[in-house]
Scaffold this motif. Structure first.
Motif, PDB file in Angstrom:
ATOM      1  N   UNK A 179       0.886  -1.061  -0.020  1.00 53.09           N
ATOM      2  CA  UNK A 179       0.044  -0.117  -0.091  1.00 53.09           C
ATOM      3  C   UNK A 179       0.779   1.276   0.030  1.00 53.09           C
ATOM      4  N   UNK A 180       2.025   1.139   0.746  1.00 57.20           N
ATOM      5  CA  UNK A 180       2.911   2.428   1.006  1.00 57.20           C
ATOM      6  C   UNK A 180       3.390   2.509  -0.332  1.00 57.20           C
ATOM      7  N   UNK A 181       4.068   1.587  -1.379  1.00 53.44           N
ATOM      8  CA  UNK A 181       4.722   1.700  -2.424  1.00 53.44           C
ATOM      9  C   UNK A 181       3.562   1.885  -3.472  1.00 53.44           C
ATOM     10  N   UNK A 182       2.447   1.880  -3.378  1.00 49.82           N
ATOM     11  CA  UNK A 182       1.257   1.999  -4.262  1.00 49.82           C
ATOM     12  C   UNK A 182       0.990   3.531  -4.110  1.00 49.82           C
ATOM     13  N   UNK A 183       0.960   3.977  -2.906  1.00 47.95           N
ATOM     14  CA  UNK A 183       0.526   5.552  -2.627  1.00 47.95           C
ATOM     15  C   UNK A 183       1.719   6.313  -3.240  1.00 47.95           C
ATOM     16  N   UNK A 184       2.864   5.880  -2.754  1.00 49.29           N
ATOM     17  CA  UNK A 184       4.271   6.658  -3.328  1.00 49.29           C
ATOM     18  C   UNK A 184       4.304   6.833  -4.723  1.00 49.29           C
ATOM     19  N   UNK A 185       4.067   5.734  -5.652  1.00 50.32           N
ATOM     20  CA  UNK A 185       3.911   6.016  -7.028  1.00 50.32           C
ATOM     21  C   UNK A 185       2.738   6.713  -7.466  1.00 50.32           C
ATOM     22  N   UNK A 226      11.755  -2.339  -6.060  1.00 58.03           N
ATOM     23  CA  UNK A 226      10.711  -3.023  -5.107  1.00 58.03           C
ATOM     24  C   UNK A 226       9.974  -4.258  -5.748  1.00 58.03           C
ATOM     25  N   UNK A 227       9.306  -4.057  -6.994  1.00 60.14           N
ATOM     26  CA  UNK A 227       8.456  -5.128  -7.349  1.00 60.14           C
ATOM     27  C   UNK A 227       9.337  -6.330  -7.585  1.00 60.14           C
ATOM     28  N   UNK A 228      10.636  -6.373  -8.051  1.00 62.06           N
ATOM     29  CA  UNK A 228      11.415  -7.660  -8.117  1.00 62.06           C
ATOM     30  C   UNK A 228      11.447  -8.266  -7.103  1.00 62.06           C
ATOM     31  N   UNK A 264       3.730  -7.530 -15.043  1.00 61.20           N
ATOM     32  CA  UNK A 264       3.925  -6.157 -14.483  1.00 61.20           C
ATOM     33  C   UNK A 264       5.471  -6.305 -14.090  1.00 61.20           C
ATOM     34  N   UNK A 265       5.944  -7.192 -13.248  1.00 60.51           N
ATOM     35  CA  UNK A 265       7.106  -7.256 -12.742  1.00 60.51           C
ATOM     36  C   UNK A 265       8.323  -7.146 -13.950  1.00 60.51           C
ATOM     37  N   UNK A 266       8.083  -8.003 -15.147  1.00 62.11           N
ATOM     38  CA  UNK A 266       8.772  -7.947 -16.292  1.00 62.11           C
ATOM     39  C   UNK A 266       8.754  -6.677 -16.901  1.00 62.11           C
ATOM     40  N   UNK A 267       7.796  -5.926 -17.149  1.00 65.80           N
ATOM     41  CA  UNK A 267       7.698  -4.439 -17.416  1.00 65.80           C
ATOM     42  C   UNK A 267       8.502  -3.742 -16.677  1.00 65.80           C
ATOM     43  N   UNK A 268       8.227  -3.500 -15.680  1.00 66.72           N
ATOM     44  CA  UNK A 268       8.760  -2.666 -14.422  1.00 66.72           C
ATOM     45  C   UNK A 268      10.397  -2.847 -14.535  1.00 66.72           C
ATOM     46  N   UNK A 269      10.899  -4.048 -14.377  1.00 68.98           N
ATOM     47  CA  UNK A 269      12.415  -4.392 -14.654  1.00 68.98           C
ATOM     48  C   UNK A 269      12.866  -3.889 -15.943  1.00 68.98           C
ATOM     49  N   UNK A 270      12.134  -4.265 -16.978  1.00 62.00           N
ATOM     50  CA  UNK A 270      12.609  -3.558 -17.923  1.00 62.00           C
ATOM     51  C   UNK A 270      12.747  -2.375 -18.343  1.00 62.00           C
ATOM     52  N   UNK A 271      11.598  -1.707 -17.828  1.00 58.61           N
ATOM     53  CA  UNK A 271      11.717  -0.219 -17.433  1.00 58.61           C
ATOM     54  C   UNK A 271      12.902   0.197 -17.170  1.00 58.61           C
ATOM     55  N   UNK A 272      13.483  -0.245 -15.927  1.00 61.35           N
ATOM     56  CA  UNK A 272      14.450   0.034 -14.911  1.00 61.35           C
ATOM     57  C   UNK A 272      15.864   0.052 -15.798  1.00 61.35           C
ATOM     58  N   UNK A 273      15.975  -1.009 -16.537  1.00 64.12           N
ATOM     59  CA  UNK A 273      17.116  -1.435 -17.290  1.00 64.12           C
ATOM     60  C   UNK A 273      17.285  -0.564 -18.564  1.00 64.12           C
ATOM     61  N   UNK A 309       1.730  -1.487 -12.335  1.00 68.89           N
ATOM     62  CA  UNK A 309       2.273  -1.591 -11.065  1.00 68.89           C
ATOM     63  C   UNK A 309       1.560  -1.301  -9.676  1.00 68.89           C
ATOM     64  N   UNK A 310       0.879  -0.287  -9.684  1.00 69.98           N
ATOM     65  CA  UNK A 310      -0.158   0.603  -8.840  1.00 69.98           C
ATOM     66  C   UNK A 310      -0.969  -0.545  -8.615  1.00 69.98           C
ATOM     67  N   UNK A 311      -1.924  -1.170  -9.642  1.00 69.64           N
ATOM     68  CA  UNK A 311      -2.893  -1.837  -9.567  1.00 69.64           C
ATOM     69  C   UNK A 311      -2.476  -3.218  -9.230  1.00 69.64           C
ATOM     70  N   UNK A 312      -1.476  -3.742  -9.568  1.00 75.18           N
ATOM     71  CA  UNK A 312      -1.000  -5.146  -9.069  1.00 75.18           C
ATOM     72  C   UNK A 312      -0.545  -4.907  -7.310  1.00 75.18           C
TER      73      UNK A 312
END
Length: 230
Positions: free
Chosen positions: A10-16, A126-128, A86-95, A57-60
């Motif tokens: 919840x904290x990470x979702x709100x932060x995002x 975080x999601x990883x 979504x984890x795949x997309x977020x990690x790819x976004x970071x890379x 990511x927020x939805x997940x």
């Protein structure tokens, strides 16, 4: 442990959410002050793969937090698939951001640095970690890669088709979310764009394969019986 992970989600979702909204409002104000079309800006803003990945990511995180608070045992398979995607997309976004985009100059004052770091660095990390350590993850077959690959294909087609049609009235030039997607500014036009699209597709598939491998070789604490090898 489940309650703890639920609270962190919840904290990470709100932060995002705060990071997305703050960046949107900040950039929209610049657009308005420059006499630009805020509606055009809004469509562009939500055409970034980064923003779309972070919305997912927020939805997940929120669905996952709900499961942590209300369930015990393994998550539904559909949710583990959604988490993997979504984890795949977020990690790819970071890379991609840290390898290709971090050192590209941005319009002075238009980007909130703290928001940028949350969306491109904090969220992916975080999601990883959540995928590795949060309870409830089920084992997934490798054919989930088809689900992982589907949205990036649609996004790339949408971006390349819309680009020549999305003319920014302030610059008079077509708008693309990332420089490497713009054939007009790429060294070899569509050949360079094709190279980067294929490179990022390869990264997505490799990351997705590792995410699925983790689910099969390192079962979550609440994982159900193993699935057969695909």
């Amino acid at each position: 442990m489940r309650i703890g992970f639920g609270i962190v989600r919840v904290v990470m979702a709100v932060l995002t959410i705060v990071a997305i909204v703050a960046q949107f409002v900040h950039s929209a104000n610049f657009t308005r002050a420059d006499g630009g079309d805020v509606g055009f800006f809004a469509v562009n803003f939500f055409s970034f793969f980064t923003i779309e990945s972070n919305v997912g990511y927020v939805v997940v995180l929120l669905i996952g937090a709900w499961f942590m608070f209300t369930r015990s045992g393994a998550d539904p398979e559909w949710f583990s698939i959604l988490r993997a995607v979504i984890t795949t997309y977020m990690v790819t976004t970071g890379i991609v951001y840290n390898l290709l985009l971090r050192n590209i100059p941005l319009p002075q004052g238009r980007t909130l640095e703290w928001s940028n770091e949350i969306l491109h660095v904090v969220g992916p990390i975080y999601l990883l970690l959540d995928w590795l350590f949060a309870p409830g993850r089920t084992q997934l077959r490798t054919n989930v890669l088809w689900w992982i690959a589907s949205f990036p294909i649609v996004w790339a087609l949408y971006t390349l088709i819309r680009g020549p049609l999305a003319i920014d009235k302030l610059t008079g030039r077509p708008w693309y979310p990332y420089p490497f997607m713009n054939p007009a500014t790429s060294a070899n036009g569509y050949l360079s764009v094709s190279f980067y699209v294929l490179l990022i597709a390869a990264v997505i598939l490799c990351v997705g394969f590792v995410i699925l491998w983790i689910s099969r070789r390192w079962p979550g604490r609440s994982a159900v019986a193993a699935v057969e090898t695909a």
